[in-house]
Scaffold this active site. Structure first.
Site, PDB file in Angstrom:
ATOM      1  N   ASN A  55     -10.184   0.533   1.777  1.00  9.68           N
ATOM      2  CA  ASN A  55      -8.734   0.551   1.543  1.00  9.68           C
ATOM      3  C   ASN A  55      -8.467   0.176   0.084  1.00  9.68           C
ATOM      4  O   ASN A  55      -8.616  -0.987  -0.293  1.00  9.68           O
ATOM      5  CB  ASN A  55      -8.054  -0.439   2.502  1.00  9.68           C
ATOM      6  CG  ASN A  55      -6.542  -0.486   2.319  1.00  9.68           C
ATOM      7  OD1 ASN A  55      -6.003   0.084   1.371  1.00  9.68           O
ATOM      8  ND2 ASN A  55      -5.863  -1.164   3.217  1.00  9.68           N
ATOM      9  N   CYS A 112       0.816  -1.218   0.000  1.00  5.09           N
ATOM     10  CA  CYS A 112       0.000   0.000   0.000  1.00  5.09           C
ATOM     11  C   CYS A 112       0.848   1.267   0.000  1.00  5.09           C
ATOM     12  O   CYS A 112       0.323   2.367  -0.138  1.00  5.09           O
ATOM     13  CB  CYS A 112      -0.945   0.000   1.195  1.00  5.09           C
ATOM     14  SG  CYS A 112      -2.133  -1.343   1.138  1.00  5.09           S
ATOM     15  N   HIS A 144      -2.756   6.973   4.871  1.00  2.00           N
ATOM     16  CA  HIS A 144      -3.269   5.798   4.159  1.00  2.00           C
ATOM     17  C   HIS A 144      -4.605   5.413   4.801  1.00  2.00           C
ATOM     18  O   HIS A 144      -4.723   5.341   6.020  1.00  2.00           O
ATOM     19  CB  HIS A 144      -2.258   4.648   4.281  1.00  2.00           C
ATOM     20  CG  HIS A 144      -2.721   3.363   3.697  1.00  2.00           C
ATOM     21  ND1 HIS A 144      -3.408   3.286   2.498  1.00  2.00           N
ATOM     22  CD2 HIS A 144      -2.601   2.081   4.148  1.00  2.00           C
ATOM     23  CE1 HIS A 144      -3.676   2.020   2.236  1.00  2.00           C
ATOM     24  NE2 HIS A 144      -3.216   1.261   3.221  1.00  2.00           N
TER      25      HIS A 144
HETATM   26  C1  LIG Z   1      -8.835  -6.191  10.531  1.00  2.00           C
HETATM   27  C2  LIG Z   1      -9.281  -5.327  11.675  1.00  2.00           C
HETATM   28  C3  LIG Z   1     -10.370  -4.376  11.226  1.00  2.00           C
HETATM   29  C4  LIG Z   1      -9.853  -6.209  12.781  1.00  2.00           C
HETATM   30  O1  LIG Z   1     -10.252  -5.396  13.859  1.00  2.00           O
HETATM   31  P1  LIG Z   1      -9.894  -5.846  15.340  1.00  2.00           P
HETATM   32  O2  LIG Z   1     -10.453  -4.840  16.249  1.00  2.00           O
HETATM   33  O3  LIG Z   1      -8.405  -6.082  15.395  1.00  2.00           O
HETATM   34  O4  LIG Z   1     -10.709  -7.149  15.448  1.00  2.00           O
HETATM   35  P2  LIG Z   1     -10.202  -8.553  15.967  1.00  2.00           P
HETATM   36  O5  LIG Z   1      -9.377  -9.190  14.889  1.00  2.00           O
HETATM   37  O6  LIG Z   1      -9.591  -8.377  17.320  1.00  2.00           O
HETATM   38  O7  LIG Z   1     -11.557  -9.289  16.105  1.00  2.00           O
HETATM   39  C5  LIG Z   1     -12.444  -8.994  17.165  1.00  2.00           C
HETATM   40  C6  LIG Z   1     -13.558 -10.023  17.126  1.00  2.00           C
HETATM   41  O8  LIG Z   1     -14.371  -9.774  15.965  1.00  2.00           O
HETATM   42  C7  LIG Z   1     -14.452 -10.953  15.187  1.00  2.00           C
HETATM   43  N1  LIG Z   1     -14.489 -10.577  13.778  1.00  2.00           N
HETATM   44  C8  LIG Z   1     -13.458 -10.527  12.896  1.00  2.00           C
HETATM   45  N2  LIG Z   1     -13.906 -10.121  11.702  1.00  2.00           N
HETATM   46  C9  LIG Z   1     -15.242  -9.905  11.842  1.00  2.00           C
HETATM   47  C10 LIG Z   1     -16.249  -9.472  10.972  1.00  2.00           C
HETATM   48  N3  LIG Z   1     -16.007  -9.152   9.695  1.00  2.00           N
HETATM   49  N4  LIG Z   1     -17.487  -9.326  11.465  1.00  2.00           N
HETATM   50  C11 LIG Z   1     -17.788  -9.603  12.755  1.00  2.00           C
HETATM   51  N5  LIG Z   1     -16.865 -10.039  13.621  1.00  2.00           N
HETATM   52  C12 LIG Z   1     -15.612 -10.176  13.171  1.00  2.00           C
HETATM   53  C13 LIG Z   1     -13.221 -11.759  15.539  1.00  2.00           C
HETATM   54  O9  LIG Z   1     -13.430 -13.121  15.259  1.00  2.00           O
HETATM   55  C14 LIG Z   1     -13.069 -11.458  16.992  1.00  2.00           C
HETATM   56  O10 LIG Z   1     -13.957 -12.266  17.714  1.00  2.00           O
HETATM   57  P3  LIG Z   1     -13.514 -12.934  19.112  1.00  2.00           P
HETATM   58  O11 LIG Z   1     -13.220 -11.769  20.006  1.00  2.00           O
HETATM   59  O12 LIG Z   1     -14.701 -13.723  19.493  1.00  2.00           O
HETATM   60  O13 LIG Z   1     -12.292 -13.730  18.790  1.00  2.00           O
HETATM   61  C15 LIG Z   1      -8.098  -4.511  12.250  1.00  2.00           C
HETATM   62  O14 LIG Z   1      -7.201  -5.390  12.910  1.00  2.00           O
HETATM   63  C16 LIG Z   1      -7.346  -3.761  11.187  1.00  2.00           C
HETATM   64  O15 LIG Z   1      -7.885  -2.882  10.546  1.00  2.00           O
HETATM   65  N6  LIG Z   1      -6.049  -4.025  11.037  1.00  2.00           N
HETATM   66  C17 LIG Z   1      -5.208  -3.312  10.102  1.00  2.00           C
HETATM   67  C18 LIG Z   1      -5.558  -3.705   8.718  1.00  2.00           C
HETATM   68  C19 LIG Z   1      -4.798  -2.918   7.693  1.00  2.00           C
HETATM   69  O16 LIG Z   1      -4.438  -1.807   7.917  1.00  2.00           O
HETATM   70  N7  LIG Z   1      -4.551  -3.528   6.569  1.00  2.00           N
HETATM   71  C20 LIG Z   1      -3.952  -2.957   5.416  1.00  2.00           C
HETATM   72  C21 LIG Z   1      -2.552  -2.595   5.599  1.00  2.00           C
HETATM   73  S1  LIG Z   1      -1.953  -1.834   4.179  1.00  2.00           S
END
Ligand SMILES: CC(C)(COP(=O)(O)OP(=O)(O)OC[C@H]1O[C@@H](n2cnc3c(N)ncnc32)[C@H](O)[C@@H]1OP(=O)(O)O)[C@@H](O)C(=O)NCCC(=O)NCCS
Length: 329
Positions: free
Chosen positions: A284, A113, A254
């Protein structure tokens, strides 16, 4: 002494829209969860017959028109992308063909990215050292083609799009690009990747069955890295240019997750109102988030001539890049 300026900017988002309710039908999720955890309401995705060079072509036309530059005068085309039309020829070459640009140096930059800012800093070197005069620089991605719609932890995050800058070396005037910081934390190569399809793991029945031709991500780790590196880069740019955070009109982060932008802003003691925000409607778009956002804010008159802007990006690698610019349009 000659300077490098921005002559035109353009962007393109494909017409098809995926909203959060569409995801409720294919994975175990909800509109409320996606909005709260990412800030995304909907995203644009490429039509079946649109590849990255097609999105890049549309964005380029807008930027070249504003720059009043004929594609035949382009010396250099660099496309930052992680989702090229094909391995080779490069998307930049395919774009040159679409533009009927007869003989530019054309190549892609693959930096996840961070691709757009890596491409911009590369183009700057060629203009600065006098090799070339006119450059077209893009961030363009069709990342949804590599998105696993059975993986609920990643699939809702991504959209497709392209953004383009036309740069020109001029004999006098104000500099557009004031400073750059680029780098890579190679300890994070395994945190965001597409495991198969390259020389390490060419496509085979098993790789397809195991969904290895899709993006895999450790979201939590990337989140922490993104907040930390954004803070470090912005503080360093401010410090070495003797600027205060309030001297910057806009911080163009970003667009990966609104919570990353909020967390980094809090650490930097800036308000989210000082940041450019388009994630709610684009998601994104990988290399394209920053140029697409800049074009939108420029069109809306929010970005004004003379504004100091810091752009900051991060991505697979783990690459990172930040640029301090003075908006010239
Ligand atoms: C991916 C992202 C949104 C996840 O958010 P988060 O707050 O870290 O969420 P978690 O992974 O801790 O998941 C929390 C809970 O939601 C659940 N969950 C994950 N995806 C889900 C979805 N789409 N819908 C509902 N629940 C979801 C998980 O299973 C977890 O459940 P649990 O607590 O029972 O295990 C976040 O980590 C993120 O944005 N990361 C950076 C991504 C990024 O920048 N990528 C590009 C880089 S260039």
């Amino acid at each position: 002494m000659s300077v490098i300026t921005l002559k035109g900017i353009g962007s393109y988002a494909p017409p098809k829209i995926l909203n959060n309710q569409d995801f409720e039908k294919i994975i175990d999720t909800s509109d409320e969860w996606i909005v709260t955890r990412s800030g995304i309401h909907f995203r644009h995705v490429a039509l079946p017959d649109q590849a990255t060079s097609d999105l890049a072509f549309e964005a380029s036309k807008v930027a070249l028109e504003q720059a009043q530059l004929d594609p035949k005068d382009l010396d250099l085309i660099i496309v930052g992308t992680s989702s090229p039309d094909m391995f080779f020829p490069s998307t930049a070459c395919l774009l040159a063909e679409k533009l009927s640009a007869p003989n530019p140096m054309a190549f892609d930059v693959q930096a996840g990215c961070s691709g757009f800012l890596y491409a911009l800093s590369t183009a700057e070197q060629f203009l600065r050292n006098g090799t070339y005069r006119n450059a077209l620089v893009l961030g363009a991605d069709t990342i949804t083609r590599f998105t696993d719609y059975t993986d609920r932890s990643t699939c809702f995050l991504f959209g497709d799009g392209a953004g383009a800058f036309v740069l020109e070396k001029q004999e006098k005037g104000e500099e557009f690009i004031l400073d750059f910081l680029n780098g890579t934390d190679p300890t994070g190569t395994g945190k965001l990747l597409m495991p198969a399809g390259g020389s390490k793991r060419p496509a085979c029945t098993e790789s397809i069955q195991a969904h290895e031709h899709f993006l895999k991500m450790n979201g939590k780790e990337i989140f922490k890295f993104a907040v930390r590196i954004s803070e470090v880069l912005i503080n360093e740019l401010l410090k070495r240019n003797h600027l205060k955070s309030s001297d910057i009109a806009w911080y163009a982060f970003h667009q990966a997750n609104i919570r990353i932008i909020e967390a980094a802003s809090e650490r930097l003691n800036i308000t989210v109102d000082q940041t450019i925000l388009t994630i709610d409607h684009f998601g994104n778009t990988s290399s394209a988030t920053v140029p697409m956002s800049m074009h939108e804010y420029a069109k809306q008159g929010k970005l004004k001539k003379g504004d100091l802007v810091i752009m900051v990006v991060f991505g697979a690698g783990l690459t990172y890049s930040a640029a301090l610019v003075r908006w010239p349009l």
